[in-house]
Design an enzyme around this catalytic site. Structure first.
Site, short mmCIF file in Angstrom:
data_model
loop_
_atom_site.label_atom_id
_atom_site.label_comp_id
_atom_site.label_asym_id
_atom_site.label_seq_id
_atom_site.Cartn_x
_atom_site.Cartn_y
_atom_site.Cartn_z
CD GLU A 1 39.40 78.90 12.21
OE1 GLU A 1 38.71 78.66 11.21
OE2 GLU A 1 38.99 78.71 13.36
N GLY B 1 29.02 72.34 14.33
CA GLY B 1 30.24 71.66 13.88
C GLY B 1 30.71 72.02 12.48
CG ASP C 1 33.87 74.93 12.77
OD1 ASP C 1 34.30 74.01 12.04
OD2 ASP C 1 34.16 75.02 13.97
CB SER D 1 26.78 78.42 15.39
OG SER D 1 27.96 78.57 16.13
P1 NAD Z 1 35.27 66.55 19.52
O1 NAD Z 1 36.18 65.94 18.52
O2 NAD Z 1 35.66 66.53 20.96
O3 NAD Z 1 33.83 65.86 19.41
C1 NAD Z 1 33.20 65.58 18.19
C2 NAD Z 1 32.33 64.34 18.37
O4 NAD Z 1 31.58 64.14 17.16
C3 NAD Z 1 33.14 63.04 18.60
O5 NAD Z 1 32.74 62.44 19.81
C4 NAD Z 1 32.80 62.19 17.37
O6 NAD Z 1 32.74 60.81 17.66
C5 NAD Z 1 31.43 62.74 16.98
N1 NAD Z 1 31.03 62.47 15.59
C6 NAD Z 1 31.78 62.54 14.46
N2 NAD Z 1 31.01 62.21 13.39
C7 NAD Z 1 29.76 61.96 13.87
C8 NAD Z 1 28.52 61.60 13.25
N3 NAD Z 1 28.45 61.40 11.94
N4 NAD Z 1 27.42 61.45 14.03
C9 NAD Z 1 27.50 61.62 15.39
N5 NAD Z 1 28.65 61.96 16.02
C10 NAD Z 1 29.77 62.12 15.28
O7 NAD Z 1 35.02 68.05 19.04
P2 NAD Z 1 34.40 69.28 19.84
O8 NAD Z 1 35.46 70.06 20.51
O9 NAD Z 1 33.23 68.82 20.65
O10 NAD Z 1 33.89 70.17 18.63
C11 NAD Z 1 32.82 69.72 17.81
C12 NAD Z 1 32.73 70.59 16.59
O11 NAD Z 1 32.33 71.91 16.95
C13 NAD Z 1 34.04 70.74 15.83
O12 NAD Z 1 33.78 70.54 14.45
C14 NAD Z 1 34.48 72.15 16.11
O13 NAD Z 1 35.24 72.70 15.07
C15 NAD Z 1 33.15 72.84 16.27
N6 NAD Z 1 33.17 74.05 17.07
C16 NAD Z 1 32.41 75.09 16.66
C17 NAD Z 1 32.35 76.25 17.42
C18 NAD Z 1 31.45 77.37 17.00
O14 NAD Z 1 31.53 78.46 17.55
N7 NAD Z 1 30.56 77.17 16.05
C19 NAD Z 1 33.11 76.36 18.59
C20 NAD Z 1 33.84 75.27 19.02
C21 NAD Z 1 33.87 74.11 18.26
#
Ligand code: NAD
Length: 349
Positions: A65, A234, A236, A301
């Site tokens: 993006e 998450g 998004d 978010s």
């Molecule tokens: P990451 O992959 O490092 O961590 C995600 C975690 O979620 C993993 O440890 C995984 O085991 C866990 N997980 C998956 N399914 C699960 C479930 N059903 N129950 C509990 N835990 C579960 O990713 P990250 O960098 O921490 O990012 C997390 C999310 O946040 C991503 O989807 C990313 O796109 C989103 N994000 C959003 C913003 C925003 O501004 N809104 C910014 C950054 C990241």
């Protein structure tokens, strides 16, 4: 002395190494609090920004993006990806870099890593939203999803909202163990849980921060009691959500930029026209935030360009007078601006 043309052509570049040094120099909780304040200040002048939903290029495994915005004086953009399958390959789910430029000349003013900065600005934005929406005096947060973003989230809620306890849960116990280890010594009471339900116990704030390229149900309706604030991060991307639809129907929903959130946020599960409130209007007092103790508030978010713009401007300010950047020879800038070819020819000589 005003900067010479050759100085103007040099662009400060903040590497990952520099960013880590800067964060430790300022202090992580201080930087999270500073960013929350700067993002809030920019949300107050929301109407002065150019706004567009981010430009997304989807593939079956992820998304890339571009997130641009401008306030008329500075222009900023971030490149960011989201690839939930990456962690299994030893790669990050989210990586990013960004650029800030002067609108008057179009010349870049800053190029920086933004993987760390995204984690910082996302956490700062979440905590800033919760300051306006969460129950007053909330002390306990459930943190569902203990990946890359999670510790930043926990520390921002401590620094900005006064949270003193986090209850961690992840489907991968190794992720929870990692987050608990990283947060030890932070001053937070850290409780590692073995189910989402256990993590909810006594939580006044629930943060969901998982990564899965599907309509997941991280929270079911029965897990969310009255009066809580849900910080849903998450979900998004189109087809990537975290909450059961029934939770949305019981909540008052707050969003960043509606045209983007309708494409990417939890509200993609709702019928068009379902009421939502723009967070900036709560901050400026034009709309109501939390009304009563039993209301469920939901910050849906997705991450918006203005948050990155605030973070880029903060970093440009913060590196002044420090060694946390290198001069990057990014712009071809001949002494005679029309003699680009001559500059190339002279380089051969
Ligand atoms: P990451 O992959 O490092 O961590 C995600 C975690 O979620 C993993 O440890 C995984 O085991 C866990 N997980 C998956 N399914 C699960 C479930 N059903 N129950 C509990 N835990 C579960 O990713 P990250 O960098 O921490 O990012 C997390 C999310 O946040 C991503 O989807 C990313 O796109 C989103 N994000 C959003 C913003 C925003 O501004 N809104 C910014 C950054 C990241």
């Amino acid at each position: 002395m005003s900067p010479q043309p050759s100085d103007l052509a040099m662009v400060p570049f903040v590497s990952v190494e520099h960013m880590m040094g800067l964060v430790h120099h300022i202090g992580i909780e201080q930087i999270l609090a500073d960013l929350a304040a700067d993002i809030e200040a920019d949300f107050r002048r929301w109407e002065s920004f150019d706004k567009t939903p981010r430009v997304a290029s989807h593939s079956p495994v992820g998304v890339i993006e571009l997130m641009p915005t401008s306030d008329g004086e500075m222009y900023g953009f971030k490149y960011v990806n989201g690839h939930p399958k990456n962690t299994k390959e030893g790669l990050q789910t989210v990586t990013a870099f960004g650029l800030l430029a002067d609108v008057d000349t179009g010349y870049p003013k800053l190029l920086t890593e933004m993987t760390l900065l995204t984690a910082l600005r996302t956490a700062a934005t979440s905590a800033m939203a919760a300051k306006h929406l969460a129950p007053k005096g909330a002390k306990t947060m459930a943190m569902i999803g203990n990946g890359a973003q999670s510790e930043f989230q926990c520390l921002a809620f401590k620094a900005v909202c006064g949270i003193d306890t986090v209850r961690l849960f992840d489907t991968d116990p190794a992720a929870t163990a990692k987050a608990a280890r990283n947060l030890s010594g932070s001053g937070l009471t850290v409780v590692s849980c073995t189910s989402g339900e256990e993590a909810m116990e006594g939580a006044e704030i629930i943060t969901t921060c998982t990564a899965d390229k599907q309509n997941a149900t991280i929270l079911t309706d029965n897990m969310v009691g009255p009066g809580v604030h849900v910080n849903a991060i998450g979900g998004d991307c189109p087809g990537k959500t975290e909450l059961h639809r029934d939770i949305l129907l019981r909540s008052d929903i707050f969003v960043e930029y509606p045209p983007q959130t309708w494409i990417e946020g939890e509200i993609q599960q709702l019928d068009e026209g379902h009421p939502t409130t723009e967070l900036w209007q709560v901050i400026t007092g034009q709309a109501e935030g939390r009304k009563d103790a039993r209301q469920i508030t939901l910050f849906d978010s997705v991450g918006f360009a203005i948050e990155d713009f605030s973070a880029l401007r903060y970093i440009l300010r913060a590196i002044q007078g420090t060694d946390f950047y290198a001069d990057l020879d990014l712009l071809a800038d001949p002494d005679d601006p029309r003699d680009l070819f001559g500059m190339l020819t002279r380089a051969k000589a």
